[in-house]
Design a protein around this motif. Structure first.
Motif, PDB file in Angstrom:
ATOM      1  N   LEU A  30      -6.390  -0.170  -2.697  1.00 52.45           N
ATOM      2  CA  LEU A  30      -5.152   0.595  -2.779  1.00 52.45           C
ATOM      3  C   LEU A  30      -5.468   1.947  -3.396  1.00 52.45           C
ATOM      4  O   LEU A  30      -6.285   2.056  -4.313  1.00 52.45           O
ATOM      5  N   GLY A  31      -4.825   2.985  -2.865  1.00 45.58           N
ATOM      6  CA  GLY A  31      -5.002   4.324  -3.400  1.00 45.58           C
ATOM      7  C   GLY A  31      -3.668   4.915  -3.793  1.00 45.58           C
ATOM      8  O   GLY A  31      -2.740   4.975  -2.981  1.00 45.58           O
ATOM      9  N   PHE A  87      -0.353   2.703   5.826  1.00 48.59           N
ATOM     10  CA  PHE A  87       0.900   3.217   5.283  1.00 48.59           C
ATOM     11  C   PHE A  87       1.967   2.128   5.237  1.00 48.59           C
ATOM     12  O   PHE A  87       1.910   1.146   5.991  1.00 48.59           O
ATOM     13  N   PRO A  88       2.957   2.292   4.366  1.00 46.89           N
ATOM     14  CA  PRO A  88       4.053   1.311   4.324  1.00 46.89           C
ATOM     15  C   PRO A  88       4.712   1.182   5.693  1.00 46.89           C
ATOM     16  O   PRO A  88       4.967   2.204   6.360  1.00 46.89           O
ATOM     17  N   THR A 104       9.218  -1.562   2.170  1.00 44.18           N
ATOM     18  CA  THR A 104       8.085  -2.472   2.112  1.00 44.18           C
ATOM     19  C   THR A 104       6.856  -1.758   1.569  1.00 44.18           C
ATOM     20  O   THR A 104       6.515  -0.664   2.016  1.00 44.18           O
ATOM     21  N   LEU A 105       6.174  -2.388   0.609  1.00 47.58           N
ATOM     22  CA  LEU A 105       4.956  -1.829   0.048  1.00 47.58           C
ATOM     23  C   LEU A 105       3.762  -2.109   0.960  1.00 47.58           C
ATOM     24  O   LEU A 105       3.781  -3.040   1.764  1.00 47.58           O
ATOM     25  N   VAL A 106       2.719  -1.303   0.817  1.00 48.41           N
ATOM     26  CA  VAL A 106       1.477  -1.545   1.550  1.00 48.41           C
ATOM     27  C   VAL A 106       0.849  -2.848   1.073  1.00 48.41           C
ATOM     28  O   VAL A 106       0.813  -3.144  -0.131  1.00 48.41           O
ATOM     29  N   SER A 134       2.392   9.296  -6.873  1.00 50.55           N
ATOM     30  CA  SER A 134       2.616   7.866  -7.164  1.00 50.55           C
ATOM     31  C   SER A 134       2.777   7.034  -5.901  1.00 50.55           C
ATOM     32  O   SER A 134       2.756   5.803  -5.972  1.00 50.55           O
ATOM     33  N   ASP A 135       2.936   7.654  -4.730  1.00 49.23           N
ATOM     34  CA  ASP A 135       2.969   6.877  -3.487  1.00 49.23           C
ATOM     35  C   ASP A 135       1.618   6.193  -3.279  1.00 49.23           C
ATOM     36  O   ASP A 135       0.570   6.747  -3.607  1.00 49.23           O
TER      37      ASP A 135
END
Length: 276
Positions: free
Chosen positions: A25-26, A65-66, A71-73, A132-133
């Motif tokens: 995750l980045g 990407f989401p 919805t989160l990745v 923060s994304d």
């Protein structure tokens, strides 16, 4: 010679390691418009100490990407059978390949430049992204590999290959003869790139839709203006729209008689199709 330049010059003489699958995750820590047509994103990679660079300066990752705003990745996980999968039933996230413009192994920060354009999963995300994304990435792969004994390098790309051009130029050994042609939408999309190489960089402001011609790119026309190559063995790297790249490769191979085994031609995108 700094560490990056040493790694690139070493790549001329040694084989690279096989690909190692892994996912991360980045978190976006910086985002801004680099030029009118390019957005620069800096990601902090969670678990970045595991990230395995490919050794190729044009290396790319897939940004995931989401799938929607709610919805989160999610990432694949390594299962007991040794394969990567999604035992929780989560669906793969939409993803696109992008060049790593810069990787800082000490801070686990990854810089990625994204071409700004209407539509497209990544471009749309970049236009609306904020600090923060979170996105997903995988271990990188690459292609650029100067053959042993090469005395010069020619790079020909459209704007999608510019991040690779920038990184290659920054990592080339001192004095290495290099000729670069880059197609961009406007003069304002030129970039200042530091290099120790003996490099000439020609910008062609003709990328994009124009009323006087069809299509987005004149890469193959630009290739056709190159009628001579330097003496001695060299390496040609071409990146951009797939058909234009193929036509450019044919010019160097068939018209100029250059060794096809010393050409890497990479279709980054296809006219009329989404980049996947």
């Amino acid at each position: 010679m700094n560490a990056n330049k040493h790694a690139l010059s070493a790549a001329v003489e040694h084989d690279h390691e096989p690909y190692s699958e892994d996912y991360f995750l980045g978190e976006t820590i910086s985002i801004g418009r680099l030029t009118p047509s390019m957005t620069r994103v800096v990601l902090k990679i969670e678990g970045g100490e595991r990230l395995a660079p490919s050794g190729h300066p044009d290396e790319w990752v897939r940004l995931a990407f989401p799938p929607d705003v709610d919805t989160l990745v999610t990432l694949p996980v390594l299962m007991e059978n040794g394969k990567w999968g999604r035992p929780d039933g989560s669906k793969p996230c939409p993803n696109r390949p992008y060049t790593i413009r810069r990787w800082d192994a000490a801070t686990h920060e990854m810089t990625i430049d994204i071409v700004a354009h209407e539509g497209g999963v990544a471009a749309s995300w970049a236009m609306n992204a904020k600090v923060s994304d979170v996105v997903g990435i995988c271990n990188p792969e690459g292609r650029f590999w100067i053959p042993r004994g090469s005395q010069w390098l020619l790079m020909l790309t459209d704007i999608t290959g510019l991040p690779a051009v920038g990184r290659v130029l920054e990592e080339l050994p001192e004095g290495f003869k290099t000729i670069v042609h880059v197609e961009v939408p406007s003069d304002e999309d030129r970039q200042d790139i530091d290099t120790a190489a003996d490099a000439s960089l020609v910008w062609h402001a003709c990328h994009g839709l124009m009323p006087e011609r069809p299509g987005y790119t004149e890469l193959s026309r630009i290739a056709g203006t190159i009628t001579e190559l330097p003496e001695g063995p060299g390496y040609i790297y071409i990146a951009g729209e797939a058909k234009a790249v193929s036509d450019s490769r044919k010019h160097f191979r068939d018209v100029l008689g250059f060794d096809k085994n010393r050409i890497d031609a990479i279709g980054y995108w296809i006219e009329g199709q989404a980049r996947v």
